[in-house]
Design an enzyme around this catalytic site. Structure first.
Site, PDB file in Angstrom:
ATOM      1  N   GLU A 273       0.839  -1.205   0.000  1.00 35.30           N
ATOM      2  CA  GLU A 273       0.000   0.000   0.000  1.00 35.30           C
ATOM      3  C   GLU A 273       0.875   1.256   0.000  1.00 35.30           C
ATOM      4  O   GLU A 273       0.562   2.247  -0.648  1.00 35.30           O
ATOM      5  CB  GLU A 273      -0.945   0.022   1.204  1.00 35.30           C
ATOM      6  CG  GLU A 273      -1.953  -1.116   1.241  1.00 35.30           C
ATOM      7  CD  GLU A 273      -2.798  -1.201  -0.015  1.00 35.30           C
ATOM      8  OE1 GLU A 273      -3.230  -0.159  -0.523  1.00 35.30           O
ATOM      9  OE2 GLU A 273      -3.024  -2.329  -0.497  1.00 35.30           O
ATOM     10  N   TRP A 276       1.954   1.743  -3.459  1.00 33.39           N
ATOM     11  CA  TRP A 276       0.894   2.400  -4.252  1.00 33.39           C
ATOM     12  C   TRP A 276       1.003   3.920  -4.080  1.00 33.39           C
ATOM     13  O   TRP A 276       0.817   4.679  -5.019  1.00 33.39           O
ATOM     14  CB  TRP A 276      -0.504   1.976  -3.785  1.00 33.39           C
ATOM     15  CG  TRP A 276      -1.102   0.811  -4.501  1.00 33.39           C
ATOM     16  CD1 TRP A 276      -1.303  -0.432  -3.984  1.00 33.39           C
ATOM     17  CD2 TRP A 276      -1.616   0.777  -5.856  1.00 33.39           C
ATOM     18  NE1 TRP A 276      -1.906  -1.224  -4.932  1.00 33.39           N
ATOM     19  CE2 TRP A 276      -2.112  -0.514  -6.077  1.00 33.39           C
ATOM     20  CE3 TRP A 276      -1.707   1.719  -6.884  1.00 33.39           C
ATOM     21  CZ2 TRP A 276      -2.689  -0.899  -7.294  1.00 33.39           C
ATOM     22  CZ3 TRP A 276      -2.282   1.335  -8.093  1.00 33.39           C
ATOM     23  CH2 TRP A 276      -2.759   0.047  -8.296  1.00 33.39           C
ATOM     24  N   TRP A 304     -21.332  11.914 -19.537  1.00 33.21           N
ATOM     25  CA  TRP A 304     -21.873  11.420 -18.269  1.00 33.21           C
ATOM     26  C   TRP A 304     -23.368  11.704 -18.226  1.00 33.21           C
ATOM     27  O   TRP A 304     -23.786  12.826 -18.484  1.00 33.21           O
ATOM     28  CB  TRP A 304     -21.132  12.074 -17.095  1.00 33.21           C
ATOM     29  CG  TRP A 304     -19.661  11.771 -17.113  1.00 33.21           C
ATOM     30  CD1 TRP A 304     -18.667  12.521 -17.678  1.00 33.21           C
ATOM     31  CD2 TRP A 304     -19.011  10.610 -16.572  1.00 33.21           C
ATOM     32  NE1 TRP A 304     -17.447  11.903 -17.517  1.00 33.21           N
ATOM     33  CE2 TRP A 304     -17.617  10.725 -16.834  1.00 33.21           C
ATOM     34  CE3 TRP A 304     -19.457   9.477 -15.886  1.00 33.21           C
ATOM     35  CZ2 TRP A 304     -16.691   9.761 -16.450  1.00 33.21           C
ATOM     36  CZ3 TRP A 304     -18.521   8.518 -15.487  1.00 33.21           C
ATOM     37  CH2 TRP A 304     -17.168   8.662 -15.764  1.00 33.21           C
ATOM     38  N   ASN A 339     -10.804   2.371   3.018  1.00 35.08           N
ATOM     39  CA  ASN A 339     -10.427   2.219   1.608  1.00 35.08           C
ATOM     40  C   ASN A 339     -11.456   1.427   0.802  1.00 35.08           C
ATOM     41  O   ASN A 339     -11.818   1.803  -0.305  1.00 35.08           O
ATOM     42  CB  ASN A 339      -9.058   1.539   1.511  1.00 35.08           C
ATOM     43  CG  ASN A 339      -8.622   1.378   0.073  1.00 35.08           C
ATOM     44  OD1 ASN A 339      -8.524   2.354  -0.660  1.00 35.08           O
ATOM     45  ND2 ASN A 339      -8.391   0.146  -0.354  1.00 35.08           N
ATOM     46  N   TRP A 357     -16.318  11.380 -12.596  1.00 36.90           N
ATOM     47  CA  TRP A 357     -15.449  11.126 -11.448  1.00 36.90           C
ATOM     48  C   TRP A 357     -14.904  12.410 -10.831  1.00 36.90           C
ATOM     49  O   TRP A 357     -14.626  12.476  -9.637  1.00 36.90           O
ATOM     50  CB  TRP A 357     -14.284  10.192 -11.839  1.00 36.90           C
ATOM     51  CG  TRP A 357     -13.360  10.729 -12.906  1.00 36.90           C
ATOM     52  CD1 TRP A 357     -13.484  10.552 -14.249  1.00 36.90           C
ATOM     53  CD2 TRP A 357     -12.184  11.549 -12.726  1.00 36.90           C
ATOM     54  NE1 TRP A 357     -12.467  11.198 -14.921  1.00 36.90           N
ATOM     55  CE2 TRP A 357     -11.656  11.815 -14.004  1.00 36.90           C
ATOM     56  CE3 TRP A 357     -11.522  12.081 -11.616  1.00 36.90           C
ATOM     57  CZ2 TRP A 357     -10.505  12.588 -14.208  1.00 36.90           C
ATOM     58  CZ3 TRP A 357     -10.381  12.846 -11.819  1.00 36.90           C
ATOM     59  CH2 TRP A 357      -9.879  13.088 -13.092  1.00 36.90           C
ATOM     60  N   TRP A 380      -9.678   7.734  -7.506  1.00 42.71           N
ATOM     61  CA  TRP A 380     -10.881   8.034  -8.296  1.00 42.71           C
ATOM     62  C   TRP A 380     -10.744   7.550  -9.724  1.00 42.71           C
ATOM     63  O   TRP A 380     -11.660   6.948 -10.292  1.00 42.71           O
ATOM     64  CB  TRP A 380     -11.202   9.545  -8.266  1.00 42.71           C
ATOM     65  CG  TRP A 380     -12.066   9.844  -7.085  1.00 42.71           C
ATOM     66  CD1 TRP A 380     -11.657  10.298  -5.858  1.00 42.71           C
ATOM     67  CD2 TRP A 380     -13.480   9.616  -6.986  1.00 42.71           C
ATOM     68  NE1 TRP A 380     -12.733  10.385  -5.012  1.00 42.71           N
ATOM     69  CE2 TRP A 380     -13.864   9.975  -5.680  1.00 42.71           C
ATOM     70  CE3 TRP A 380     -14.455   9.162  -7.860  1.00 42.71           C
ATOM     71  CZ2 TRP A 380     -15.191   9.881  -5.245  1.00 42.71           C
ATOM     72  CZ3 TRP A 380     -15.773   9.069  -7.427  1.00 42.71           C
ATOM     73  CH2 TRP A 380     -16.123   9.433  -6.132  1.00 42.71           C
TER      74      TRP A 380
HETATM   75  C1  LIG Z   1     -11.550   6.987  -4.382  1.00 42.56           C
HETATM   76  C2  LIG Z   1     -10.344   6.936  -3.463  1.00 42.56           C
HETATM   77  C3  LIG Z   1      -9.843   8.117  -2.921  1.00 42.56           C
HETATM   78  C4  LIG Z   1      -8.723   8.084  -2.064  1.00 42.56           C
HETATM   79  N1  LIG Z   1      -8.243   9.268  -1.554  1.00 42.56           N
HETATM   80  C5  LIG Z   1      -7.136   9.250  -0.760  1.00 42.56           C
HETATM   81  C6  LIG Z   1      -6.597  10.454  -0.239  1.00 42.56           C
HETATM   82  O1  LIG Z   1      -7.072  11.562  -0.527  1.00 42.56           O
HETATM   83  N2  LIG Z   1      -5.529  10.375   0.605  1.00 42.56           N
HETATM   84  C7  LIG Z   1      -4.958   9.171   0.922  1.00 42.56           C
HETATM   85  O2  LIG Z   1      -3.975   9.149   1.694  1.00 42.56           O
HETATM   86  N3  LIG Z   1      -5.421   8.019   0.422  1.00 42.56           N
HETATM   87  C8  LIG Z   1      -6.500   8.013  -0.404  1.00 42.56           C
HETATM   88  N4  LIG Z   1      -6.982   6.828  -0.888  1.00 42.56           N
HETATM   89  C9  LIG Z   1      -6.269   5.579  -0.584  1.00 42.56           C
HETATM   90  C10 LIG Z   1      -6.768   4.841   0.682  1.00 42.56           C
HETATM   91  O3  LIG Z   1      -8.157   4.722   0.664  1.00 42.56           O
HETATM   92  C11 LIG Z   1      -6.345   5.516   1.989  1.00 42.56           C
HETATM   93  O4  LIG Z   1      -4.967   5.791   1.959  1.00 42.56           O
HETATM   94  C12 LIG Z   1      -6.625   4.602   3.186  1.00 42.56           C
HETATM   95  O5  LIG Z   1      -8.005   4.303   3.261  1.00 42.56           O
HETATM   96  C13 LIG Z   1      -6.181   5.285   4.466  1.00 42.56           C
HETATM   97  O6  LIG Z   1      -6.423   4.458   5.565  1.00 42.56           O
HETATM   98  P1  LIG Z   1      -5.210   3.872   6.415  1.00 42.56           P
HETATM   99  O7  LIG Z   1      -4.270   4.956   6.780  1.00 42.56           O
HETATM  100  O8  LIG Z   1      -5.805   3.059   7.508  1.00 42.56           O
HETATM  101  O9  LIG Z   1      -4.507   2.941   5.315  1.00 42.56           O
HETATM  102  P2  LIG Z   1      -3.649   1.617   5.450  1.00 42.56           P
HETATM  103  O10 LIG Z   1      -4.448   0.525   4.823  1.00 42.56           O
HETATM  104  O11 LIG Z   1      -3.120   1.404   6.799  1.00 42.56           O
HETATM  105  O12 LIG Z   1      -2.440   1.913   4.430  1.00 42.56           O
HETATM  106  C14 LIG Z   1      -1.217   2.540   4.862  1.00 42.56           C
HETATM  107  C15 LIG Z   1      -0.949   3.775   4.072  1.00 42.56           C
HETATM  108  O13 LIG Z   1      -0.683   3.466   2.705  1.00 42.56           O
HETATM  109  C16 LIG Z   1      -1.162   4.521   1.875  1.00 42.56           C
HETATM  110  N5  LIG Z   1      -2.177   3.965   0.984  1.00 42.56           N
HETATM  111  C17 LIG Z   1      -3.010   2.946   1.247  1.00 42.56           C
HETATM  112  N6  LIG Z   1      -3.764   2.661   0.171  1.00 42.56           N
HETATM  113  C18 LIG Z   1      -3.409   3.524  -0.790  1.00 42.56           C
HETATM  114  C19 LIG Z   1      -3.822   3.734  -2.128  1.00 42.56           C
HETATM  115  N7  LIG Z   1      -4.750   2.985  -2.725  1.00 42.56           N
HETATM  116  N8  LIG Z   1      -3.254   4.737  -2.822  1.00 42.56           N
HETATM  117  C20 LIG Z   1      -2.289   5.504  -2.269  1.00 42.56           C
HETATM  118  N9  LIG Z   1      -1.849   5.347  -1.009  1.00 42.56           N
HETATM  119  C21 LIG Z   1      -2.393   4.369  -0.278  1.00 42.56           C
HETATM  120  C22 LIG Z   1      -1.768   5.577   2.783  1.00 42.56           C
HETATM  121  O14 LIG Z   1      -0.782   6.545   3.047  1.00 42.56           O
HETATM  122  C23 LIG Z   1      -2.102   4.759   4.025  1.00 42.56           C
HETATM  123  O15 LIG Z   1      -2.153   5.509   5.200  1.00 42.56           O
HETATM  124  C24 LIG Z   1      -8.107   6.847  -1.763  1.00 42.56           C
HETATM  125  C25 LIG Z   1      -8.626   5.659  -2.329  1.00 42.56           C
HETATM  126  C26 LIG Z   1      -9.730   5.708  -3.152  1.00 42.56           C
HETATM  127  C27 LIG Z   1     -10.264   4.432  -3.734  1.00 42.56           C
END
Ligand SMILES: Cc1cc2nc3c(=O)[nH]c(=O)nc-3n(C[C@H](O)[C@H](O)[C@H](O)COP(=O)(O)OP(=O)(O)OC[C@H]3O[C@@H](n4cnc5c(N)ncnc54)[C@H](O)[C@@H]3O)c2cc1C
Length: 472
Positions: A273, A276, A304, A339, A357, A380
């Site tokens: 993650e 990513w 759309w 997420n 979107w 998105w």
């Molecule tokens: C539509 C959409 C919008 C999102 N908007 C954001 C946003 O504005 N800011 C944001 O930080 N994340 C975003 N995410 C990614 C992800 O949803 C969040 O990072 C995550 O839910 C944060 O929870 P956590 O800290 O418990 O994550 P954990 O599952 O603990 O993951 C650890 C860290 O990895 C990073 N991470 C995890 N998943 C992703 C991912 N898919 N893409 C990029 N980084 C990731 C984050 O920094 C996160 O804190 C988005 C995902 C989607 C599908």
């Protein structure tokens, strides 16, 4: 004559493992630290109780208190950083300006402008890679190009990491070399939030490194379960660190180190993650157009078909789809969303309500405490199938299946849609299908206490496929 540096913090609100600050301190007798509340960003925020301001404010208070302990202070300014930073550097007569690189289009322009002005005035500017683990030029394919598919990117990222990093660097900051002065404009004393036109509010997460470290050590205890548990919102088993990472209360290296402490599937999934995150930062850096355009430009041709009224229902959590409504109400109330639910509501907006979107992305940008342009845009565009390495357009999440699979007992739905709480574990996913006796028993009448579904999933799926196919 003693040498002086100025370190400018932005989305790296911490005093440990900070590349720019560590170098500023190393290269001068004393270093000043500044944070600028950027009026160009703040004037665009409509909500004057924006949670992010409280979070930033708490992070800065912590930094200032730590600096006070070593006889130093934090300089806080409000205005246009492109003017303020050069003026301050000249006023303090520093030898160099230090900051960590930011990859957002606005930030890159701002930093270029500051650099040009200072260089004209013979003040050196030094910028550092801190916010990501690898920058664009460090993980390339065989043709020396950036990857546009995540899995090979991740493999190369890991290969590069194994080849180079025997120890993850930790950029130590020797705070006793911070400039000794008392700032009468203290953020701890003065009511800065009101001064800049915002109100402090209670926030579900408290900003600052102490809080972040506490959450990280909690998460480490169940990191081994991450792979299985991360998709179930009601379990709350993800790290919840995204806001702290976004604001830089922790460094990305803190996170990578944590992921390497144990070798198990949970830890390696969590590391993925974080990779990513690097991936989307690189995409935004190299393709700044994604801020407003589909990565796959042909998708900008989509017409759309959705309506303003349906967008409003989605925003307010009143669509008649319990999992979507629960997720949106949680976002509106806390600024956070799991997420899995971000994927569900984004897919629902684009492929069930047939809404662009960009509208959803902007709504998230306004509401999310952890809003990060690169990750949000990436998420998105992945959901809408318009992005780099996105899911194919014909993969459409069925909100009912998602609900049954990821909130099987409706625990999350009950938390955020209390009017549905008496429905059975089965009915809670389809309350509109319950008969009058069941509605009486559940003390919830569909159409008055909770809405009928605003659209029918099945018909909308066919329309979505046609809408996407029309541009092919
Ligand atoms: C539509 C959409 C919008 C999102 N908007 C954001 C946003 O504005 N800011 C944001 O930080 N994340 C975003 N995410 C990614 C992800 O949803 C969040 O990072 C995550 O839910 C944060 O929870 P956590 O800290 O418990 O994550 P954990 O599952 O603990 O993951 C650890 C860290 O990895 C990073 N991470 C995890 N998943 C992703 C991912 N898919 N893409 C990029 N980084 C990731 C984050 O920094 C996160 O804190 C988005 C995902 C989607 C599908």
């Amino acid at each position: 004559m003693s040498s002086k540096n100025l370190c400018w913090i932005r989305r790296d609100l911490r005093l440990h493992d900070h590349y720019a600050l560590s170098q500023a301190l190393k290269n001068a007798d004393e270093t000043f630290l500044v944070f600028v509340f950027d009026e160009l960003i703040l004037t665009k925020l409509k909500n004057k109780k924006d949670r992010r301001l409280t979070f930033i404010f708490d992070s800065l208070k912590e930094i200032e208190s730590l600096l006070n302990e070593v006889g130093s202070s934090l300089i806080i300014k409000y205005g246009d950083p492109a003017k303020i930073i050069p003026e301050l550097a000249l006023e303090l007569k520093v030898d160099g300006l230090y900051f960590n690189r930011d990859y957002e289009p606005y930030a890159k322009k701002r930093d270029e402008s500051v650099t040009k002005t200072l260089e004209k005035n013979k003040i050196s500017v030094f910028s550092f890679k801190d916010h990501v683990f690898y920058e664009k030029q460090e993980v390339l394919n065989g043709k020396r190009e950036i990857y546009k598919v995540f899995t090979p990117y991740k493999n190369k990222w890991l290969e590069t990491f194994r080849a180079q990093e025997s120890v993850v660097p930790n950029f130590n900051c020797v705070l006793k070399k911070m400039a000794k002065f008392n700032n009468p404009n203290s953020i701890n004393k003065k009511n800065w939030m009101n001064t800049i036109g915002f109100e402090e509010i209670t926030c579900v997460l408290k900003g600052g490194t102490t809080e972040a470290m506490g959450l990280l050590s909690q998460f480490k205890k169940h990191m081994h379960n991450y792979k299985e548990a991360r998709d179930i919102p009601a379990l709350n088993q993800t790290s919840n660190l995204s806001t702290y990472i976004r604001m830089g209360n922790l460094s990305i290296r803190d996170m990578i180190r944590a992921s390497l402490e144990k070798s198990n599937e949970g830890a390696s999934t969590w590391l993925s993650e974080l990779i990513w995150r690097d991936f989307y930062q690189v995409i935004l850096d190299v393709y700044p157009k994604v801020e407003t355009h589909s990565f796959k430009l042909e998708y900008d041709q989509i017409i759309w078909l959705g309506s303003k009224a349906d967008f409003k229902s989605w925003c307010e959590g009143e669509t008649g789809y319990p999992i979507v409504d629960a997720a949106m109400r949680c976002l509106n109330e806390t600024g956070l969303m799991h997420n899995r639910l971000r994927m569900v509501v984004a897919s629902f907006l684009t492929k069930t309500l047939l809404i662009d979107w960009r509208l959803g992305e902007r709504y998230f940008a306004e509401k999310l405490l952890d809003f990060d342009l690169a990750a949000n845009n990436g998420g998105w565009q992945w959901s809408a199938s318009t992005g780099v390495d996105a899911q194919p357009y014909f993969r459409i999440f069925n909100p009912y299946n998602q609900s049954e699979k990821f909130d099987p007992d409706g625990i999350f739905i009950r938390d955020w849609c209390p009017e549905l709480s008496l429905f059975s574990n089965k009915q809670i996913h389809y309350p509109h299908e319950s008969d009058m006796v069941e509605q009486v028993e559940a003390k919830c009448f569909i159409g008055s206490d909770y809405p009928h579904p605003i659209v029918a999933y099945k018909g909308q799926k066919d329309k979505a496929l046609a809408m996407y196919k029309a541009i092919r």
